[in-house]
Design an enzyme around this catalytic site. Structure first.
Site, short mmCIF file in Angstrom:
data_model
loop_
_atom_site.label_atom_id
_atom_site.label_comp_id
_atom_site.label_asym_id
_atom_site.label_seq_id
_atom_site.Cartn_x
_atom_site.Cartn_y
_atom_site.Cartn_z
N HIS A 34 0.85 -1.12 0.02
CA HIS A 34 0.02 0.00 -0.14
C HIS A 34 0.69 1.49 -0.03
O HIS A 34 0.38 2.40 -0.26
CB HIS A 34 -1.01 -0.07 1.18
CG HIS A 34 -0.46 0.20 2.63
ND1 HIS A 34 0.01 -0.72 3.59
CD2 HIS A 34 -0.09 1.52 3.13
CE1 HIS A 34 0.64 -0.08 4.60
NE2 HIS A 34 0.46 1.15 4.28
N ASP A 63 -0.82 -7.51 1.60
CA ASP A 63 -0.11 -6.19 1.56
C ASP A 63 1.37 -6.24 1.83
O ASP A 63 2.03 -6.00 2.84
CB ASP A 63 -0.76 -5.30 2.72
CG ASP A 63 -0.25 -3.91 2.70
OD1 ASP A 63 0.36 -3.37 1.56
OD2 ASP A 63 -0.43 -3.38 3.65
N SER A 123 4.09 2.48 8.53
CA SER A 123 3.78 1.58 7.38
C SER A 123 5.03 0.87 6.49
O SER A 123 5.74 1.57 6.11
CB SER A 123 2.87 2.32 6.32
OG SER A 123 1.58 2.33 6.83
#
Length: 875
Positions: A676, A726, A825
């Site tokens: 992502h 992901d 992230s």
């Protein structure tokens, strides 16, 4: 002496020295000799009515005068001048100024300012120092001898009497050692006790300080003696804790009655810095500020050999004793030879240490000395007239400043001569000196204290020279005197240094700079902080190699006050104190601007490359992991503690090179991150760069390297509208296995085994990154320990969004919320394997908010994708 008093004195060990027993009986502890006052207006002086004692009090008897003050000889009664001289006896006065304020027969002394007419008619110039003094302590203003004071009798007449300096002396009795026991006080010739009512640690600390048994006292209570012969002198003692003597504390005179619980006051003394530091005392000096250094070790007191003993060692001793001002070392048993063992030798302090225990030295008991080499110190307090040189490269040169009424001020150069310079340098402990140009040193902003100073050259102290009154001048700071002094054989100078320490570095040679001022550790603001400032810090700490400055809380934010700002070192100063141009505590900074240094900086960088054969031997190794620090609920990490942590950054054409995502180094050329991370800016390699070896995002570092991206591989099952699959791989630019250079700060993480279940095989898990800390995005790499949770927690919270290709982790307790956040992230969730290697078990993926209760973080399960990773990277 009555039989009861004789028995009491015998029990207490206070029987007077028997010169002749008849004389002892006739000359008891309270003298009974009286004389009539002389006629005339000059003596006695009558007190105002409001100062007179009540008439119901019987007139106090005068003492027998063994030698009255010279200035009063002409004013004494004729009978006393021609009378006999009674037996002389010691009065127990140590050198210095006593705190006694009663005569030896118990009459309270008058304040010296309360008898101005008498003092004004007294010719000796030495009495001028007492005119206007508000205290009533016994003094000897007319020369060496027994101190005395004025007192008023019941008829309002002023008379005088000698004082017994033993009054108010204290001792501890009945304890297991000399540091504890029942408090006994000497008064009216007899030792007595103190009632324990309202007795607390502040009172106990004063007792310990008075006995030179450390600055910390713990209040205790002991039963009164069953004999009932020991008198009780005081009750309800109310000390602040900083008094020099118990006589200075507020207290009630014992009026008989019952003491609560029939308990006497007692104390236990200890050194205020704690048991890690040896107990120190000064013995044989003229005051509590000087003496032979003795240490208490292994149950006994001993001395220190003076081999290599210097003012830096004295500075540490004085600091450890809580004595500020001028620290000077003394050699060759200057304060007399000790009698116990020689405890230490070859002490080599830098002057920064808080305790002699922290200084390089011999082992306890190792020495080649005799007591003729016993070391001593003097810790002269800052008093009016102390001088220093400020603003120069060291304490030997600079702007001449004088201490007066708690403030440093300058000296005007009107009429300044070489003789003035000579006297000033001599007071500072130097043999020679010369006047220097004021342009070499920064102008002062404080007061100008002195002007028109004129010395003959024979003075030993600067204030002995003729001069104007304090603060009287017609000058500006452009006329401040500046001098340079040359060393002599005896260095006796004011030490302006204060302790410096480095915190939160990889080792003792680096860290956030903290200084100890006014009893508290604090930081330095990085405004104008340069390598020259760092060089002075490192020199003060004893490091001789290259020094590098670090700014913007590189080693984490401090918590105490910010003591110093705008440090301006040339790089040649002896200590940080020589560089401070701004008032202590004055700044416009936050702890995000805390300054740091790296000492003995050589910038060595490993250049070894990786290959498939060697990768398994270096993956997952943490070469620097002895300390831990903030993701949400986390702490700053140790620099180099997570060598596989890298960051995915936008190139400047798409922003300011800012952090986009975290990532994990798997080999020299491959990086693992989240898919992502590429949703917003696409998967064009031109948009991104990868930074390895980073710790502080705004400070370039020796192991830091920014590498371009050659290829981005997103898992084929990933969908932007989903959180499943992901995961992504990034190929760095460079030849095969020669992209990122491995070093202690740059190493790859290990991969888990395929389908490995980390909840069963892994422990000690951490998340790392530069993301949101709950206040702002962090500049320094953060870490947080995090537990792996059974998948049911996330299945219940996130329902169908949570799949078998995900891990659930986080702390669910209200007071221990730990979670990864925006900016983290793609970063790693690392767990330690058996054998001390670390594997990347998770990739930070998603969650509901940051550190939200009952909302653990969700991580891509790396073990589910090991075959895909190996097929892409060929690892």
């Amino acid at each position: 002496m009555t039989l009861a008093r004789f028995v009491l004195a015998l029990v207490l060990g206070a029987l007077p020295e028997v010169v002749g027993f008849d004389s002892v009986l006739n000359d008891s502890l309270h003298h009974r000799h009286r004389h009539s006052p002389p006629p005339g207006p000059q003596y006695p002086y009558y007190l105002p009515t409001h100062q007179r004692p009540p008439r119901t009090r019987p007139p106090p008897p005068l003492p027998r005068f063994s030698r009255p003050p010279r200035a009063l000889l002409a004013q004494r009664p004729h009978a006393l001048q021609a009378g006999h001289t009674p037996r002389r006896h010691p009065w127990g006065c140590p050198p210095g100024e006593p705190w006694v304020s009663v005569t030896d027969f118990g009459a309270p002394c008058l304040r010296w300012a309360e008898v101005p007419p008498f003092l004004e008619r007294s010719p000796p110039a030495s009495w001028a120092q007492l005119r206007g003094q508000r205290h009533n302590f016994c003094r000897s203003p007319d020369g060496p001898g027994r101190p005395w004071c004025f007192y008023g009798d019941a008829r309002g007449k002023v008379d005088w009497g000698y004082c017994d300096c033993r009054h108010g002396s204290v001792r501890l009795r009945g304890g297991k050692n000399e540091f504890e026991g029942t408090v006994e006080v000497y008064a009216s010739g007899v030792w007595g006790t103190v009632c324990s009512s309202h007795w607390d640690d502040s009172d106990a600390s004063v007792i310990c300080h008075q006995l030179q048994l450390g600055g910390k006292g713990i209040a205790k209570q002991t039963p009164f003696s069953g004999l009932g012969l020991i008198p009780i002198y005081w009750s309800n003692v109310r000390c602040r804790g900083d008094e020099e003597n118990i006589l200075l504390c507020e207290k009630d005179i014992w009026q008989x009655g019952v003491c609560p619980q029939k308990m006497a006051a007692a104390v236990t003394c200890s050194f205020s810095h704690g048991p890690a530091f040896p107990i120190i005392r000064l013995v044989g000096g003229n005051s509590v500020h000087e003496g032979r250094v003795e240490l208490y070790h292994a149950g006994q007191w001993g001395t220190v050999c003076d081999d290599q003993w210097d003012d830096a060692d004295a500075e540490v001793i004085c600091r450890q004793l809580g004595l500020s001002g001028i620290a000077k070392a003394w050699h060759q048993a200057y304060f007399g030879e000790g009698s116990g063992p020689v405890m230490l030798d070859e002490v080599r302090c830098t002057g920064n240490e808080l305790s002699i225990e922290q200084c390089p030295k011999s082992s306890w008991g190792e020495h080649n000395c005799g007591h003729k080499e016993d070391a001593g110190v003097s810790c002269t307090p800052l008093t009016d007239g102390v001088i220093r040189l400020a603003g120069g490269k060291g304490s030997h040169e600079g702007r001449l400043e004088v201490y007066y009424r708690g403030q440093w001020g300058t000296v005007c150069d009107d009429g300044w001569t070489e003789l003035n310079t000579y006297v000033a340098c001599r007071q500072l402990g130097f043999k020679y000196g010369k006047q220097a140009s004021a342009n070499h040193f920064e102008e002062s902003t404080g007061p100008i204290w002195l002007d028109d100073v004129s010395c003959s050259g024979k003075e030993t102290r600067f204030l002995q020279c003729s001069r104007r009154q304090w603060g009287r001048h017609d000058c500006s700071h452009r006329e401040d005197v500046s001098i340079a002094c040359y060393p002599g054989s005896e260095g006796h100078r004011l030490s302006l240094g204060f302790p410096v320490r480095l915190m939160d570095g990889e080792n003792k040679k680096e860290g956030r700079v903290e200084v100890f001022i006014n009893g508290q550790w604090g930081t330095i603001c990085d405004d104008g902080w340069t390598d020259k400032d760092a060089a002075v810090i490192c020199r003060q700490l004893g490091y001789k190699g290259p020094a590098r400055a670090r700014t913007m809380a590189y080693f984490g934010e401090g918590k105490g006050p910010i003591h110093v700002d705008n440090v301006k070192c040339t790089g040649n100063e002896r200590s940080l104190a020589d560089c401070i141009k701004q008032d202590i505590g004055r700044h416009n900074c936050r702890h995000s601007e805390d300054a740091g240094v790296i000492c003995d900086y050589f910038g060595k960088k490993a250049s070894g490359n990786s290959n498939k054969e060697s990768l398994s031997s270096v993956c997952g190794l943490r070469l620097l992991h002895r300390r831990q620090k903030r993701i949400i609920g986390g702490k700053n990490s140790l620099r180099g503690g997570w060598p596989w942590q890298v960051s995915l950054r936008l190139k400047s054409s798409h922003g300011d090179g800012r952090l986009l995502c975290g990532a994990t180094l798997l080999s020299s050329c491959w990086v693992l991150t989240a898919a992502h991370c590429f949703k917003r800016y696409g998967n064009s390699t031109r948009n991104y760069a990868v930074r390895v070896g980073d710790y502080h995002t705004l400070v370039p570092e020796e192991f830091e390297e920014e590498i371009g991206v050659q290829q981005i591989v997103i898992h084929r099952e990933y969908r932007p509208d989903s959180s499943d699959y992901d995961i992504a791989l990034v190929r760095l630019q460079g030849p095969e296995e020669q992209c990122a250079r491995f070093s202690s700060h740059v190493l790859p993480a290990c991969l888990p085994f395929w389908r490995e279940r980390p909840q069963k095989t892994a422990s000690n898990c951490y998340i790392t990154g530069w993301g949101d800390t709950g206040r702002a995005y962090s500049r320094t790499l953060q870490q947080a320990a995090i537990p792996l949770l059974p998948k049911r927690f996330c299945e219940e919270r996130y329902k169908g969004r949570f799949t078998g290709r995900m891990l659930c982790a986080g702390n669910l307790h209200e007071h221990k919320r730990v979670d990864s956040c925006q900016g983290d992230s793609g970063g790693p969730l690392m767990c330690e394997r058996p054998g001390e290697s670390w594997a990347v078990y998770g990739v930070t993926s998603w969650g509901y908010g940051c550190g939200v209760k009952d909302s653990p973080g969700v991580y891509t399960k790396v073990s589910a994708f090991v075959p895909w990773i190996k097929s892409v990277t060929k690892l």
